[in-house]
Design a protein around this motif. Structure first.
Motif, short mmCIF file in Angstrom:
data_model
loop_
_atom_site.label_atom_id
_atom_site.label_comp_id
_atom_site.label_asym_id
_atom_site.label_seq_id
_atom_site.Cartn_x
_atom_site.Cartn_y
_atom_site.Cartn_z
N TYR A 124 -36.69 -36.42 27.89
CA TYR A 124 -36.68 -36.42 29.35
C TYR A 124 -36.16 -35.09 29.89
CZ TYR A 124 -36.09 -38.05 34.13
OH TYR A 124 -36.18 -38.18 35.49
N ALA A 125 -35.21 -34.48 29.19
CA ALA A 125 -34.73 -33.16 29.61
C ALA A 125 -35.86 -32.14 29.51
CB ALA A 125 -33.54 -32.73 28.75
N ARG A 126 -36.64 -32.20 28.44
CA ARG A 126 -37.78 -31.28 28.30
C ARG A 126 -38.80 -31.52 29.41
NH1 ARG A 126 -36.48 -32.62 23.03
NH2 ARG A 126 -38.04 -34.26 22.93
N TYR A 127 -39.06 -32.77 29.73
CA TYR A 127 -39.96 -33.15 30.81
C TYR A 127 -39.51 -32.51 32.12
CZ TYR A 127 -41.87 -36.44 34.31
OH TYR A 127 -42.49 -37.01 35.40
N LEU A 128 -38.22 -32.63 32.42
CA LEU A 128 -37.69 -32.08 33.66
C LEU A 128 -37.73 -30.55 33.68
CD1 LEU A 128 -34.68 -34.51 34.22
CD2 LEU A 128 -36.81 -34.40 35.55
N TRP A 129 -37.44 -29.91 32.54
CA TRP A 129 -37.51 -28.45 32.48
C TRP A 129 -38.93 -27.95 32.77
CZ3 TRP A 129 -33.66 -25.48 33.23
CH2 TRP A 129 -32.40 -25.77 32.74
N VAL A 130 -39.93 -28.61 32.21
CA VAL A 130 -41.32 -28.20 32.45
C VAL A 130 -41.70 -28.42 33.91
CG1 VAL A 130 -43.73 -28.75 31.90
CG2 VAL A 130 -42.05 -28.54 30.07
N PHE A 131 -41.29 -29.54 34.48
CA PHE A 131 -41.58 -29.83 35.88
C PHE A 131 -40.89 -28.80 36.78
CE2 PHE A 131 -41.51 -33.29 39.38
CZ PHE A 131 -42.71 -32.84 39.88
N ALA A 132 -39.65 -28.45 36.46
CA ALA A 132 -38.92 -27.45 37.24
C ALA A 132 -39.60 -26.09 37.14
CB ALA A 132 -37.47 -27.36 36.77
N ALA A 133 -40.03 -25.71 35.96
CA ALA A 133 -40.72 -24.43 35.79
C ALA A 133 -42.01 -24.40 36.60
CB ALA A 133 -41.00 -24.19 34.31
N GLY A 134 -42.69 -25.51 36.68
CA GLY A 134 -43.92 -25.59 37.46
C GLY A 134 -43.69 -25.29 38.94
N GLN A 135 -42.48 -25.56 39.43
CA GLN A 135 -42.19 -25.30 40.84
C GLN A 135 -42.23 -23.81 41.17
OE1 GLN A 135 -42.05 -28.14 42.83
NE2 GLN A 135 -42.62 -28.79 40.76
N SER A 136 -41.90 -22.99 40.18
CA SER A 136 -41.89 -21.54 40.42
C SER A 136 -43.30 -21.00 40.67
CB SER A 136 -41.25 -20.80 39.24
OG SER A 136 -42.04 -20.94 38.09
N VAL A 137 -44.30 -21.75 40.27
CA VAL A 137 -45.69 -21.35 40.50
C VAL A 137 -46.30 -22.13 41.66
CG1 VAL A 137 -48.00 -21.30 39.48
CG2 VAL A 137 -46.01 -20.73 38.09
N LEU A 138 -46.09 -23.43 41.67
CA LEU A 138 -46.79 -24.29 42.63
C LEU A 138 -46.28 -24.13 44.06
CD1 LEU A 138 -47.20 -27.54 40.52
CD2 LEU A 138 -48.90 -25.81 41.04
N VAL A 139 -44.97 -24.01 44.25
CA VAL A 139 -44.46 -23.91 45.62
C VAL A 139 -44.91 -22.61 46.29
CG1 VAL A 139 -42.37 -23.80 47.04
CG2 VAL A 139 -42.54 -25.49 45.20
N PRO A 140 -44.75 -21.44 45.64
CA PRO A 140 -45.28 -20.22 46.29
C PRO A 140 -46.80 -20.29 46.50
CG PRO A 140 -43.71 -19.61 44.60
CD PRO A 140 -43.95 -21.09 44.45
N MET A 141 -47.50 -20.91 45.57
CA MET A 141 -48.95 -21.04 45.72
C MET A 141 -49.27 -21.86 46.98
SD MET A 141 -51.72 -22.67 43.04
CE MET A 141 -51.13 -21.72 41.66
N ALA A 142 -48.54 -22.94 47.18
CA ALA A 142 -48.78 -23.79 48.34
C ALA A 142 -48.42 -23.09 49.65
CB ALA A 142 -47.98 -25.08 48.22
N LEU A 143 -47.43 -22.23 49.60
CA LEU A 143 -46.97 -21.57 50.82
C LEU A 143 -47.71 -20.28 51.16
CD1 LEU A 143 -43.13 -22.09 50.44
CD2 LEU A 143 -44.68 -23.25 52.04
N LEU A 144 -48.15 -19.55 50.16
CA LEU A 144 -48.69 -18.21 50.40
C LEU A 144 -50.20 -18.10 50.31
CD1 LEU A 144 -45.98 -16.18 48.47
CD2 LEU A 144 -46.11 -16.63 50.93
N TRP A 145 -50.84 -18.98 49.58
CA TRP A 145 -52.29 -18.90 49.43
C TRP A 145 -52.94 -19.72 50.53
CZ3 TRP A 145 -53.98 -19.38 43.62
CH2 TRP A 145 -53.31 -18.40 42.87
N HIS A 146 -54.09 -19.25 50.99
CA HIS A 146 -54.81 -19.94 52.07
C HIS A 146 -56.29 -20.02 51.73
CE1 HIS A 146 -51.15 -19.53 54.37
NE2 HIS A 146 -51.17 -18.22 54.16
N GLY A 147 -56.96 -21.02 52.28
CA GLY A 147 -58.39 -21.15 52.12
C GLY A 147 -58.79 -22.19 51.09
N PHE A 148 -60.09 -22.37 50.98
CA PHE A 148 -60.64 -23.39 50.10
C PHE A 148 -60.34 -23.12 48.63
CE2 PHE A 148 -64.08 -25.00 47.39
CZ PHE A 148 -63.94 -26.36 47.63
N ALA A 149 -60.55 -21.89 48.19
CA ALA A 149 -60.30 -21.55 46.78
C ALA A 149 -58.83 -21.76 46.42
CB ALA A 149 -60.71 -20.11 46.50
N ALA A 150 -57.93 -21.42 47.34
CA ALA A 150 -56.50 -21.63 47.10
C ALA A 150 -56.18 -23.11 46.99
CB ALA A 150 -55.69 -20.99 48.23
N ALA A 151 -56.78 -23.90 47.87
CA ALA A 151 -56.54 -25.35 47.82
C ALA A 151 -57.06 -25.96 46.52
CB ALA A 151 -57.19 -26.02 49.03
#
Length: 139
Positions: A28-55
């Motif tokens: 479960y700790a490994r699961y959480l570490w991977v999910f946390a690492a994913g935030q470093s990519v997904l959150v900026p992607m959701a906030l900074l990218w725009h348009g259909f291709a970004a979505a």
């Protein structure tokens, strides 16, 4: 009847089972570490990218991450007592922070790279804290 040897054997087997459960519950700790690492990519992607291709890219990346960690979790045989509540609280905290980050990022901090980094860190924080606590519990 039962003798002292039977009782000792049962206690030894129970202790061995507990040790095995603790050793295998680190998943479960490994699961959480991977999910946390994913935030470093997904959150900026959701906030900074725009348009259909970004979505489309965001949707595919999120699907791959969530599917991967969900399949990993489903294959684990050891689930410790209280897991459902602990997981629910962590994911609830993450969801609240993620929703607030997206809302403020779209309404107040439009295209702010600084906010995207802060938001990604904030979204990862409950997951990292949960991973650290879980690692302590499993050792």
């Amino acid at each position: 009847m039962y003798g002292a040897g039977d009782s000792m054997g049962a206690l030894e087997r129970a202790a061995a089972m507990e040790r095995a459960a603790r050793a295998r519950s680190g998943w479960y700790a490994r699961y959480l570490w991977v999910f946390a690492a994913g935030q470093s990519v997904l959150v900026p992607m959701a906030l900074l990218w725009h348009g259909f291709a970004a979505a489309l890219t965001f949707t595919l990346a999120t699907t791959v991450l969530v599917s991967g960690i969900s399949l990993y979790a489903a294959r684990q045989r050891i689930v410790r007592r209280g897991f459902g509540v602990r997981h629910g609280v962590l994911i609830g905290m993450w969801a609240a922070l993620y929703s607030a980050s997206i809302l403020f990022g779209q309404l107040v901090f439009v295209d702010s790279r600084t906010f995207a980094v802060v938001a990604a860190s904030a979204c990862a924080l409950p997951l990292v804290a949960g991973a650290v606590l879980e690692r302590r519990r499993s050792s």
